[in-house]
Design a protein around this motif. Structure first.
Motif, PDB file in Angstrom:
ATOM      1  N   THR A  21       0.950  -1.113   0.124  1.00 38.19           N
ATOM      2  CA  THR A  21      -0.042  -0.039  -0.235  1.00 38.19           C
ATOM      3  C   THR A  21       0.904   1.284   0.100  1.00 38.19           C
ATOM      4  N   THR A  22       2.078   1.189  -0.556  1.00 37.96           N
ATOM      5  CA  THR A  22       3.152   2.165  -0.248  1.00 37.96           C
ATOM      6  C   THR A  22       3.661   2.473   0.994  1.00 37.96           C
ATOM      7  N   GLU A  23       4.712   2.927   1.259  1.00 35.20           N
ATOM      8  CA  GLU A  23       5.283   3.360   2.421  1.00 35.20           C
ATOM      9  C   GLU A  23       4.284   4.128   3.615  1.00 35.20           C
ATOM     10  N   VAL A  24       3.570   5.080   2.942  1.00 37.46           N
ATOM     11  CA  VAL A  24       2.502   5.841   3.732  1.00 37.46           C
ATOM     12  C   VAL A  24       1.390   4.846   4.174  1.00 37.46           C
ATOM     13  N   GLY A  25       1.250   3.793   3.576  1.00 30.15           N
ATOM     14  CA  GLY A  25       0.117   3.063   3.823  1.00 30.15           C
ATOM     15  C   GLY A  25       0.197   2.337   5.230  1.00 30.15           C
ATOM     16  N   ILE A  26       1.368   1.918   5.696  1.00 26.67           N
ATOM     17  CA  ILE A  26       1.662   1.573   7.104  1.00 26.67           C
ATOM     18  C   ILE A  26       2.005   2.640   8.264  1.00 26.67           C
ATOM     19  N   ASP A  67      11.540  -3.358   8.983  1.00 30.67           N
ATOM     20  CA  ASP A  67      10.719  -4.151  10.027  1.00 30.67           C
ATOM     21  C   ASP A  67       9.168  -3.992   9.611  1.00 30.67           C
ATOM     22  N   ASN A  68       8.919  -4.164   8.328  1.00 31.91           N
ATOM     23  CA  ASN A  68       7.547  -3.681   7.982  1.00 31.91           C
ATOM     24  C   ASN A  68       6.590  -4.582   8.917  1.00 31.91           C
ATOM     25  N   GLY A  69       6.582  -5.826   9.019  1.00 30.02           N
ATOM     26  CA  GLY A  69       5.855  -6.710   9.779  1.00 30.02           C
ATOM     27  C   GLY A  69       5.595  -6.303  11.043  1.00 30.02           C
ATOM     28  N   ARG A  70       6.707  -6.087  11.853  1.00 30.13           N
ATOM     29  CA  ARG A  70       6.903  -5.751  13.206  1.00 30.13           C
ATOM     30  C   ARG A  70       6.030  -4.169  13.311  1.00 30.13           C
ATOM     31  N   LEU A  71       6.366  -3.455  12.522  1.00 27.62           N
ATOM     32  CA  LEU A  71       5.484  -2.092  12.643  1.00 27.62           C
ATOM     33  C   LEU A  71       4.007  -2.230  12.287  1.00 27.62           C
ATOM     34  N   LEU A  72       3.628  -3.142  11.257  1.00 25.06           N
ATOM     35  CA  LEU A  72       2.127  -3.116  10.971  1.00 25.06           C
ATOM     36  C   LEU A  72       1.580  -3.714  12.230  1.00 25.06           C
ATOM     37  N   LYS A  73       1.991  -4.850  12.674  1.00 24.63           N
ATOM     38  CA  LYS A  73       1.471  -5.521  14.127  1.00 24.63           C
ATOM     39  C   LYS A  73       1.410  -4.282  15.104  1.00 24.63           C
ATOM     40  N   GLU A  74       2.350  -3.360  15.405  1.00 27.11           N
ATOM     41  CA  GLU A  74       2.317  -2.448  16.315  1.00 27.11           C
ATOM     42  C   GLU A  74       1.099  -1.613  16.279  1.00 27.11           C
ATOM     43  N   ILE A  75       0.837  -1.174  15.061  1.00 25.11           N
ATOM     44  CA  ILE A  75      -0.183  -0.178  14.721  1.00 25.11           C
ATOM     45  C   ILE A  75      -1.351  -0.856  14.655  1.00 25.11           C
ATOM     46  N   VAL A  76      -1.836  -2.021  14.215  1.00 25.34           N
ATOM     47  CA  VAL A  76      -2.746  -2.929  14.347  1.00 25.34           C
ATOM     48  C   VAL A  76      -3.201  -2.949  15.871  1.00 25.34           C
ATOM     49  N   LEU A  77      -2.230  -3.212  16.802  1.00 23.28           N
ATOM     50  CA  LEU A  77      -2.626  -3.615  18.172  1.00 23.28           C
ATOM     51  C   LEU A  77      -3.054  -2.109  18.715  1.00 23.28           C
ATOM     52  N   THR A 121       4.697  -6.140   2.172  1.00 19.94           N
ATOM     53  CA  THR A 121       5.889  -5.730   1.408  1.00 19.94           C
ATOM     54  C   THR A 121       6.141  -4.167   0.945  1.00 19.94           C
ATOM     55  N   GLU A 122       5.683  -3.341   1.712  1.00 26.17           N
ATOM     56  CA  GLU A 122       5.979  -2.232   1.611  1.00 26.17           C
ATOM     57  C   GLU A 122       7.367  -1.857   2.061  1.00 26.17           C
ATOM     58  N   LEU A 123       7.977  -1.048   1.337  1.00 26.70           N
ATOM     59  CA  LEU A 123       9.366  -0.702   1.689  1.00 26.70           C
ATOM     60  C   LEU A 123       9.803   0.117   2.920  1.00 26.70           C
ATOM     61  N   VAL A 124       9.492  -0.597   4.066  1.00 26.53           N
ATOM     62  CA  VAL A 124      10.033   0.172   5.110  1.00 26.53           C
ATOM     63  C   VAL A 124      10.579  -1.038   6.144  1.00 26.53           C
ATOM     64  N   PRO A 168     -12.826   0.797   6.474  1.00 27.69           N
ATOM     65  CA  PRO A 168     -12.045   1.701   7.286  1.00 27.69           C
ATOM     66  C   PRO A 168     -11.306   2.410   6.166  1.00 27.69           C
ATOM     67  N   ALA A 169     -10.849   3.763   6.510  1.00 26.76           N
ATOM     68  CA  ALA A 169      -9.871   4.500   5.318  1.00 26.76           C
ATOM     69  C   ALA A 169      -8.621   4.122   5.432  1.00 26.76           C
ATOM     70  N   SER A 170      -8.089   3.578   6.322  1.00 29.02           N
ATOM     71  CA  SER A 170      -6.547   3.148   6.401  1.00 29.02           C
ATOM     72  C   SER A 170      -6.213   1.815   6.180  1.00 29.02           C
ATOM     73  N   PHE A 171      -5.260   1.415   5.500  1.00 36.27           N
ATOM     74  CA  PHE A 171      -4.759  -0.008   5.595  1.00 36.27           C
ATOM     75  C   PHE A 171      -4.661  -0.879   6.769  1.00 36.27           C
TER      76      PHE A 171
END
Length: 496
Positions: free
Chosen positions: A130-135, A183-193, A178-181, A147-150
């Motif tokens: 979803t591009t880097e700004v998606g996470i 530790d993208n998986g760790r970051l996404l999990k933190e945001i979801v929680l 697969t966003e170019l960030v 919802p608006a955000s990914f």
């Protein structure tokens, strides 16, 4: 009149590589994003897994942008992957029809179908680009609509899955952004929680997110230029029309941090050894940063100032081809091959990729934020090389000097800085340009300029002036470049 690429066409053409059985595979993956990177890398690998018989699953794609999905549905979600480029020194030109996508849903209009899709027991994987700004964290309430955000969409999907299967064990997902960030998986999990906490969701659901779902860091690497400029000509040769046709380079890498469970769920990894599921992706991230990105950053100012315009032109130029080979194989590679086991083969792949005649990678676009890239990609290599060999990597020193000359403004207008090559202006897009402009105004001597810039710790993660002979070497190259950069063949090729 050419036939449209669709199910009827492929089933009537045995050489398409697609058979009726493919269309009945269960939906196993929910993919957020319709972009060419996902279609050229992830969906390509899923298709390869289906062809080899090691996966047998299809993808439900969620389109978050506005507009309908008729471009996909009109072709029964089939599309051409045209692999073009250089691999192991040989030219590759291959067509494949990808049949991995079962349907494409628009997130707002078809949100109910998205939620229904995750009620399928076979649906075990979520992939995104979803591009880097998606996470990013967006505080929003999760309700009945999309919802608006990914991360919001992902949380809603997880909630649907949890409630439908009543929180049962082994009902979670393998989630691979697969966003170019980093530790993208760790970051996404933190945001979801964090978003779950904002929505005051039940503790049992939060616990299920943490224990039953695998958020995997991943690194993707494949150049996907997308739709060819000569599409009509390519369609004529293929014998059908295809609005979704994409071109890709032969090289690919998808490195995913995961365990045996992740390997089991992502069974299509068995079809291509370049898809790696490993305890750590750090070595792969490091080799890409240093060998691919770092050599770009070291070489591009020199090549651009000499009059070249694309990476491919560099590899056709005797001097720059040798320069790339020297920097990649004899300066960067020795500093990482002990910690990156695949670095040697990756280095050869890098040189092949730079030689791809089908990709026009413009040098001026690579110079965006040149000084910050030099710091992030090459300063560590410089210090490692000196520590290891007690001498300087001459090619990278020349590249550093060329960067200084590239960042010499000759005109400033409305806050924009412009440099000049061969009486032609170019815009300098670098957030640090005001610092370099001040140094160029204050110092006319290459030695003084190099000393001041190298010692400026605002620019570099360390004091580069403290590296023995570094400023003197850079200053020497800078003095030469200021008189002969128009013809770099007059420069002596750096040797280590």
């Amino acid at each position: 009149m050419l036939h449209i690429l669709n199910k009827e066409y492929v089933l009537n053409h045995a050489n398409s590589g697609v058979n009726e059985k493919t269309f009945h595979f269960p939906e196993k993956i929910l993919q957020f994003g319709t972009g060419v990177l996902l279609r050229g890398l992830v969906d390509y690998l899923v298709d390869q897994g289906n062809r080899s018989g090691c996966y047998e699953g299809r993808i439900v794609v969620v389109k978050s942008t506005d507009g309908d999905t008729s471009e996909f549905s009109s072709q029964d979600n089939l599309y051409t992957t045209h692999i073009k480029g250089i691999a192991q020194g040989e030219l590759v030109d291959q067509l494949l029809i990808n049949s991995s996508i079962s349907r494409v849903l628009q997130s707002n209009a078809d949100w109910g179908e998205v939620l229904a899709a995750v009620r399928q027991p076979a649906m075990q994987t979520i992939i995104s680009n979803t591009t880097e700004v998606g996470i990013q964290y967006v505080p929003e309430k999760i309700g009945d609509n999309a919802p608006a955000s990914f991360p919001g969409k992902l949380l809603a999907v997880l909630k649907e899955r949890y409630e439908y299967f009543r929180g049962s064990s082994n009902t979670g997902f393998v989630i691979v952004p697969t966003e170019l960030v980093v530790d993208n998986g760790r970051l996404l999990k933190e945001i979801v929680l964090k978003l779950a906490a904002y929505n005051e969701m039940p503790a049992a659901f939060v616990q299920w997110i943490e224990t039953e779902n695998h958020f995997c860091n991943s690194l993707v690497d494949r150049i996907v230029p997308g739709k060819p400029r000569n599409l009509a000509e390519q369609e004529e040769k293929a014998g059908y029309t295809d609005k979704l046709w994409i071109e890709v380079e032969p090289f690919l890498l998808w490195a995913i941090e995961g365990d045996a469970h992740v390997q089991s769920v992502l069974g299509f990894h068995k079809a291509d050894e370049r898809m790696l599921i490993t305890p750590s992706i750090v070595p792969f991230r490091e080799q890409k940063l240093r060998l691919l990105n770092g050599s770009h950053t070291a070489a591009v100012p020199l090549a651009y100032l000499s009059g070249l315009n694309t990476v491919y032109e560099c590899m056709q130029d005797d001097y720059m081809r040798q320069f790339f080979q020297e920097v990649v194989l004899r300066e960067i590679l020795p500093t990482i091959e002990q910690t990156c086991p695949q670095a040697a083969s990756f280095a050869q792949d890098v040189l092949d990729r730079f030689s791809n005649p089908f990709i026009a990678h413009k040098l001026i676009s690579i110079t965006f934020q040149e000084s910050s890239k030099m710091n992030a990609r090459n300063v560590r290599t410089l210090t490692r090389y000196f520590d290891q060999f007690k001498t300087l990597p001459k090619g990278m020193c020349l590249g550093f000097a060329a960067m200084l000359l590239f960042l010499k403004p000759t005109r400033v207008e409305d806050g924009k800085y412009f440099g000049t090559r061969n009486e032609e202006e170019y815009q300098i897009t670098d957030d640090n340009i005001a610092i370099f402009a001040a140094y160029w105004d204050a110092y006319t001597s290459p030695q003084q300029l190099a000393e001041q810039v190298c010692a400026d710790e605002r620019l570099w993660e360390s004091n580069l002036a403290a590296i023995p002979q570094f400023t003197e070497t850079v200053a020497g190259y800078l003095k030469t470049l200021m008189t002969s950069v128009k013809d770099i063949t007059q420069l002596q090729q750096p040797k280590n």
